[in-house]
Write a protein that holds these residues in place. Structure first.
Motif, PDB file in Angstrom:
ATOM      1  N   ASP A   1       0.807  -1.222   0.000  1.00 49.07           N
ATOM      2  CA  ASP A   1       0.000   0.000   0.000  1.00 49.07           C
ATOM      3  C   ASP A   1       0.839   1.270   0.000  1.00 49.07           C
ATOM      4  N   ASP A   2       2.181   1.136   0.112  1.00 52.25           N
ATOM      5  CA  ASP A   2       3.038   2.315   0.227  1.00 52.25           C
ATOM      6  C   ASP A   2       3.402   2.942  -1.113  1.00 52.25           C
ATOM      7  N   ALA A   3       3.042   2.319  -2.239  1.00 50.91           N
ATOM      8  CA  ALA A   3       3.373   2.861  -3.556  1.00 50.91           C
ATOM      9  C   ALA A   3       2.355   2.372  -4.573  1.00 50.91           C
ATOM     10  N   ASP A   4       2.280   3.074  -5.742  1.00 51.07           N
ATOM     11  CA  ASP A   4       1.371   2.650  -6.812  1.00 51.07           C
ATOM     12  C   ASP A   4       1.685   1.227  -7.260  1.00 51.07           C
ATOM     13  N   ILE A   5       2.965   0.971  -7.509  1.00 48.12           N
ATOM     14  CA  ILE A   5       3.403  -0.328  -8.000  1.00 48.12           C
ATOM     15  C   ILE A   5       4.500  -0.840  -7.071  1.00 48.12           C
ATOM     16  N   THR A   6       4.409  -2.085  -6.665  1.00 52.01           N
ATOM     17  CA  THR A   6       5.456  -2.693  -5.845  1.00 52.01           C
ATOM     18  C   THR A   6       5.823  -4.056  -6.421  1.00 52.01           C
TER      19      THR A   6
ATOM     20  N   GLY B   1       9.170  -0.122  -4.566  1.00 53.11           N
ATOM     21  CA  GLY B   1       7.966   0.546  -5.041  1.00 53.11           C
ATOM     22  C   GLY B   1       8.270   1.801  -5.834  1.00 53.11           C
ATOM     23  N   PHE B   2       7.273   2.228  -6.647  1.00 54.30           N
ATOM     24  CA  PHE B   2       7.427   3.448  -7.436  1.00 54.30           C
ATOM     25  C   PHE B   2       6.056   3.970  -7.843  1.00 54.30           C
ATOM     26  N   SER B   3       6.050   5.222  -8.306  1.00 51.82           N
ATOM     27  CA  SER B   3       4.821   5.855  -8.769  1.00 51.82           C
ATOM     28  C   SER B   3       4.697   5.711 -10.285  1.00 51.82           C
ATOM     29  N   ARG B   4       3.478   5.556 -10.764  1.00 54.24           N
ATOM     30  CA  ARG B   4       3.238   5.460 -12.212  1.00 54.24           C
ATOM     31  C   ARG B   4       3.802   6.669 -12.956  1.00 54.24           C
ATOM     32  N   GLU B   5       3.668   7.859 -12.363  1.00 55.40           N
ATOM     33  CA  GLU B   5       4.092   9.093 -13.029  1.00 55.40           C
ATOM     34  C   GLU B   5       5.597   9.170 -13.238  1.00 55.40           C
ATOM     35  N   ASP B   6       6.357   8.395 -12.459  1.00 59.44           N
ATOM     36  CA  ASP B   6       7.813   8.448 -12.574  1.00 59.44           C
ATOM     37  C   ASP B   6       8.366   7.516 -13.642  1.00 59.44           C
ATOM     38  N   VAL B   7       7.509   6.734 -14.279  1.00 58.27           N
ATOM     39  CA  VAL B   7       7.971   5.797 -15.312  1.00 58.27           C
ATOM     40  C   VAL B   7       8.108   6.546 -16.637  1.00 58.27           C
ATOM     41  N   LEU B   8       9.298   6.495 -17.221  1.00 59.80           N
ATOM     42  CA  LEU B   8       9.549   7.082 -18.533  1.00 59.80           C
ATOM     43  C   LEU B   8       9.321   6.021 -19.603  1.00 59.80           C
ATOM     44  N   ILE B   9       8.526   6.352 -20.609  1.00 61.93           N
ATOM     45  CA  ILE B   9       8.364   5.474 -21.771  1.00 61.93           C
ATOM     46  C   ILE B   9       9.293   6.004 -22.853  1.00 61.93           C
ATOM     47  N   LEU B  10      10.283   5.198 -23.219  1.00 56.65           N
ATOM     48  CA  LEU B  10      11.396   5.670 -24.035  1.00 56.65           C
ATOM     49  C   LEU B  10      11.401   5.031 -25.406  1.00 56.65           C
TER      50      LEU B  10
END
Length: 356
Positions: free
Chosen positions: A292-297, A342-351
């Protein structure tokens, strides 16, 4: 008016294209960096601006005037070379004065200009010393003073910090910013060091293989690089193969074998369906206590911890096999333990793998 405009500029040396059709606009009073790995053509580009090389095609405009075929000594530019190019047999004062002797100035005017330039870069106590009697920072200040004493509109700097140790480099970064703000002239700074470029610049042009791949602010380059080549060059980056799946156009999904699957914002500009690479900066990742601490774990275990003073760099192995770097600023953590990354969806770069 822009200080400098390069239009379709190209330069070849035999079969090698050192500068390939580069177009750039550099505003007045900017601190503009040209960043790239060794051999990418950035120093050649600087020499073209200075007039030390002639372009094969294209134009160079300074303050609205075409300078493409104007010799170097008639351009309103001055250049600081990587090795400073100081005359070993001359004192600091004479090195600084050297370029003024053909400017029809009186001895009094020259002495005053030299004194002012030394005061500007804070090397007055060393005016009688020879270059071999100076520290690296003092030699660099002397080279700065020699360039500034001519009062150029554009100061060109070819990796002037590369020979300095870390502490002195940080001091000279602050000095360069102070000088730019004080003098109100345009700085064009060539470097292969990402930290120098990010710290100093208003805008950065990234070069690879003679081409300018992206021009943006430091923040844009770091957080929104155009492709994977730029993303990995601008700092540590975790990269993974993924797919954008749009079985529901209003709710596209990103599918990554190593990290899982999640929905992404359909308004993002980088949601073209198909194979892609995704990137996550180490500082965008964190160690979580629960899902529950991040969008994706995703689970994993720590293999090694590199202590870097203000933070630690955690080398972890995800449960699905991929290695990953996590920047950790919390209390000390030991290796060889199970963790939840864990990480947030917004921090993912699509390259993209290539330029669009």
């Amino acid at each position: 008016m822009s200080a400098l405009v390069l239009t379709a500029l190209s330069k070849r040396f035999g079969t090698t294209c050192a500068v390939d059709d580069i177009t750039l606009t550099i505003p007045q009073n900017a601190f503009f960096s040209i960043l790239g790995p060794s051999g990418c053509g950035k120093s050649t580009l600087l020499r073209l601006i200075a007039g030390l090389e002639r372009p094969d095609k294209g134009t160079i405009t300074i303050d609205g005037q075409d300078m493409t075929h104007v010799p170097a000594y008639r351009r309103p530019t001055n250049m600081i070379f990587q090795d400073y190019a100081l005359f070993p047999h001359l004192s600091v004062a004479d090195n600084i004065a050297y370029g003024l002797h053909n400017d029809n100035l009186s001895r009094t005017q020259i002495n005053q200009r030299v004194t002012d330039a030394m005061a500007l870069v804070r090397i007055e106590p060393y005016r009688a010393r020879r270059p071999h009697q100076l520290s690296g920072g003092q030699r660099q200040r002397t080279a700065l003073a020699r360039a500034l004493v001519k009062r150029p509109k554009i100061l060109l700097l070819d990796e002037p910090l590369s020979a300095l140790d870390r502490q002195l480099r940080e001091i000279m970064r602050e000095e360069l910013v102070r000088l730019k703000d004080h003098l109100g002239i345009t700085f064009v700074f060539v470097t292969h060091d990402q930290d120098d470029a990010l710290c100093l610049s208003d805008h950065i042009a990234v070069m690879f293989d003679g081409q300018c791949k992206q021009t943006a602010t430091p923040q844009e380059l770091y957080h929104r690089p155009r492709n994977i080549e730029i993303a990995t060059f601008m700092g540590k980056m975790n990269t993974f193969k993924a797919q954008v799946i749009d079985d529901d156009p209003h709710n596209p999904r990103l599918d990554c074998d190593q990290l899982g699957s999640w929905h992404i914002d359909p308004t993002r500009a980088d949601t073209t369906p198909g194979d892609c690479m995704i990137g996550l900066r180490p500082e965008s990742l964190r160690l979580c206590r629960s899902h529950d601490d991040a969008d994706i774990t995703t689970p994993g275990h720590i293999e090694r911890v590199s202590f870097l003073g203000d933070r630690s760099l955690i080398h972890a192995r995800l449960s699905r096999g991929a290695s990953i770097l996590v920047s950790h600023t919390h209390p000390a953590i030991e290796g060889q333990q199970e963790v939840l990354v864990g990480f947030s969806r917004e921090d993912v770069l699509i390259l993209n793998n290539e330029d669009p």
